[in-house]
Design an enzyme around this catalytic site. Structure first.
Site, PDB file in Angstrom:
ATOM      1  N   LYS A  36       9.372  -3.975  15.364  1.00  0.00           N
ATOM      2  CA  LYS A  36       9.627  -2.594  14.919  1.00  0.00           C
ATOM      3  C   LYS A  36      10.515  -1.866  15.939  1.00  0.00           C
ATOM      4  O   LYS A  36      11.337  -1.033  15.565  1.00  0.00           O
ATOM      5  CB  LYS A  36       8.309  -1.849  14.726  1.00  0.00           C
ATOM      6  CG  LYS A  36       7.519  -2.305  13.497  1.00  0.00           C
ATOM      7  CD  LYS A  36       8.172  -1.862  12.193  1.00  0.00           C
ATOM      8  CE  LYS A  36       7.263  -2.123  11.001  1.00  0.00           C
ATOM      9  NZ  LYS A  36       7.864  -1.702   9.727  1.00  0.00           N
ATOM     10  N   TYR A  65       4.618  -7.635  16.066  1.00  0.00           N
ATOM     11  CA  TYR A  65       4.761  -6.419  15.244  1.00  0.00           C
ATOM     12  C   TYR A  65       5.475  -5.333  16.047  1.00  0.00           C
ATOM     13  O   TYR A  65       6.493  -4.796  15.610  1.00  0.00           O
ATOM     14  CB  TYR A  65       3.384  -5.942  14.799  1.00  0.00           C
ATOM     15  CG  TYR A  65       3.421  -4.780  13.833  1.00  0.00           C
ATOM     16  CD1 TYR A  65       3.970  -4.921  12.562  1.00  0.00           C
ATOM     17  CD2 TYR A  65       2.892  -3.537  14.183  1.00  0.00           C
ATOM     18  CE1 TYR A  65       4.007  -3.854  11.673  1.00  0.00           C
ATOM     19  CE2 TYR A  65       2.922  -2.471  13.293  1.00  0.00           C
ATOM     20  CZ  TYR A  65       3.473  -2.634  12.046  1.00  0.00           C
ATOM     21  OH  TYR A  65       3.511  -1.577  11.163  1.00  0.00           O
ATOM     22  N   THR A 102       1.597  -9.643   1.049  1.00  0.00           N
ATOM     23  CA  THR A 102       0.436  -8.751   1.137  1.00  0.00           C
ATOM     24  C   THR A 102       0.480  -7.684   0.035  1.00  0.00           C
ATOM     25  O   THR A 102      -0.529  -7.046  -0.229  1.00  0.00           O
ATOM     26  CB  THR A 102       0.349  -8.052   2.519  1.00  0.00           C
ATOM     27  OG1 THR A 102       1.595  -7.412   2.787  1.00  0.00           O
ATOM     28  CG2 THR A 102       0.034  -9.051   3.618  1.00  0.00           C
ATOM     29  N   SER A 125       6.835  -5.221   5.422  1.00  0.00           N
ATOM     30  CA  SER A 125       6.311  -5.651   6.722  1.00  0.00           C
ATOM     31  C   SER A 125       4.866  -6.068   6.532  1.00  0.00           C
ATOM     32  O   SER A 125       4.261  -5.784   5.500  1.00  0.00           O
ATOM     33  CB  SER A 125       6.380  -4.500   7.737  1.00  0.00           C
ATOM     34  OG  SER A 125       6.052  -4.995   9.025  1.00  0.00           O
ATOM     35  N   ASP A 140       9.767  -6.996  -3.365  1.00  0.00           N
ATOM     36  CA  ASP A 140       8.549  -7.397  -2.635  1.00  0.00           C
ATOM     37  C   ASP A 140       8.330  -8.892  -2.827  1.00  0.00           C
ATOM     38  O   ASP A 140       8.536  -9.410  -3.932  1.00  0.00           O
ATOM     39  CB  ASP A 140       7.343  -6.597  -3.176  1.00  0.00           C
ATOM     40  CG  ASP A 140       6.210  -6.524  -2.171  1.00  0.00           C
ATOM     41  OD1 ASP A 140       5.716  -7.589  -1.763  1.00  0.00           O
ATOM     42  OD2 ASP A 140       5.818  -5.402  -1.793  1.00  0.00           O
ATOM     43  N   PHE A 149       0.839  -1.216   0.000  1.00  0.00           N
ATOM     44  CA  PHE A 149       0.000   0.000   0.000  1.00  0.00           C
ATOM     45  C   PHE A 149       0.871   1.263   0.000  1.00  0.00           C
ATOM     46  O   PHE A 149       0.883   2.019  -0.978  1.00  0.00           O
ATOM     47  CB  PHE A 149      -0.954  -0.066   1.208  1.00  0.00           C
ATOM     48  CG  PHE A 149      -1.547   1.239   1.624  1.00  0.00           C
ATOM     49  CD1 PHE A 149      -2.148   2.079   0.690  1.00  0.00           C
ATOM     50  CD2 PHE A 149      -1.534   1.641   2.969  1.00  0.00           C
ATOM     51  CE1 PHE A 149      -2.713   3.292   1.079  1.00  0.00           C
ATOM     52  CE2 PHE A 149      -2.098   2.842   3.364  1.00  0.00           C
ATOM     53  CZ  PHE A 149      -2.679   3.668   2.419  1.00  0.00           C
TER      54      PHE A 149
END
Ligand code: UDP
Length: 317
Positions: A155, A151, A41, A81, A37, A17
């Site tokens: 991070k 997550y 997702t 991610s 990539d 995205f």
């Protein structure tokens, strides 16, 4: 501009995205873009409109597997991610791996190529915050063993690793903490609140409110975020900077805004609140304002209109 034309930018997660909007922004500036990539997702359709451009290279590979990148690279932007809670809960080990091994591999590319490095971090590093709004100086309130920790902690580790590369190797690094962002190219099945509410509204299905809907978030439109990322990359700031829209609202209120914007008559249904779901979140963006001269400009209604139009074409195919 002349300098920018020669730049070659590597974007991990470039078919996702945010990544795909970044690829587009750099191509529009005349830069060359290498997009890495693994399409877990991310999607080819996100990069479809520029896939054939001469200055664009797509490599379907996993950044967790170290591979040499041919040719010069001026900047590495690490966006690979799994950003949506349902995705990172499902792919928990992959999420930890891309935050740790994936970040190290991306940093190593930057070191080898003598490139600048930008880490896409997150407001999740603040966990379920006890300080409101959140400033970069707040260390956060994260449950290290809860389901979201895969997550949050990956991070946080990625930030620590990036700062260590900066201190130890003198690498020119930047860290941005991205707050909730929405816009075109989010997947209808992404699971985050805005894609869920829009697709449920357009399909005349009930809107799934988790908990009592009193928890808050602050939503930033993708074009505003991209402008902030470009500024952060060009800045001298090495410590983390919040990028988000401080316009805070409850999930319940968001549901009402989306019902109105789509003209849908869908009812609301209430579902259990996910474990450790943060009760409130709002960025303090004073640092971004001062150090980057950046602030978001696009009101929620305007950003939603564009996002809803995108989802309409997607769902009506
Ligand atoms: N949420 C909701 N309904 C949904 C999806 C999410 O009420 O269908 C809530 C979720 O519990 C959270 C907020 O909306 O409080 C934002 O969730 P999202 O997954 O978009 O992002 P988060 O900020 O939790 O990473």
């Amino acid at each position: 501009m002349g300098k920018k034309i020669k730049q070659r930018i590597l974007i991990t997660g470039g078919a996702g995205f945010i990544g795909s909007h970044l690829c587009e922004a750099f191509l529009a500036q005349g830069a060359s873009v290498v997009c890495v990539d693994n399409l877990i997702t991310g999607a080819r359709t996100n990069i479809g409109s520029f896939l054939k451009e001469k200055k664009f290279v797509f490599l379907k590979q996993d950044i967790c597997v170290p591979k040499k990148i041919a040719g010069p690279v001026d900047a590495v932007l690490h966006f690979a991610s799994l950003a949506s809670p349902p995705d990172y809960l499902k792919h928990s080990l992959r999420t930890l791996r891309v935050g740790s091994t994936g970040t190290e591999n991306a940093l190593e590319v930057a070191r080898e190529k003598k490139a600048r490095f930008l880490l896409a971090s997150t407001s999740e590093v603040y966990g379920d915050p006890l300080v409101h709004p959140q400033k970069e100086s707040y260390f956060g309130h994260v449950n290290p063993i809860g389901p979201r920790s895969v997550y949050d902690e990956s991070k946080r580790y990625a930030e620590a690793l990036t700062m260590a590369y900066h201190r130890f190797y003198g690498l020119n690094t930047k860290i941005i903490r991205i707050f909730n962002t929405y816009g075109e190219r989010m997947r209808p099945e992404d699971g985050r609140v805005i894609p869920n509410f829009i697709s449920q509204s357009l399909r005349q299905k009930p809107l799934t409110v988790y908990g009592d809907g009193s928890q808050t978030r602050s939503y930033c439109y993708i074009d505003d975020l991209i402008a902030g990322i470009l500024r952060a990359l060009d800045s001298d700031l090495h410590t983390p900077v919040n990028l988000g829209n401080p316009n805070e609202m409850s999930v319940l209120n968001l549901a009402k805004v989306i019902l109105k914007a789509t003209g849908s008559k869908s009812p609301l249904i209430y579902k259990p609140l996910p474990v450790d779901d943060p009760k409130q979140r709002k960025p303090d963006i004073s640092l971004a304002r001062e150090a980057l001269g950046w602030q978001p400009n696009i009101p929620l209604e305007q950003g939603l209109e564009k996002t809803i139009a995108y989802f309409r074409t997607l769902l009506c195919r």
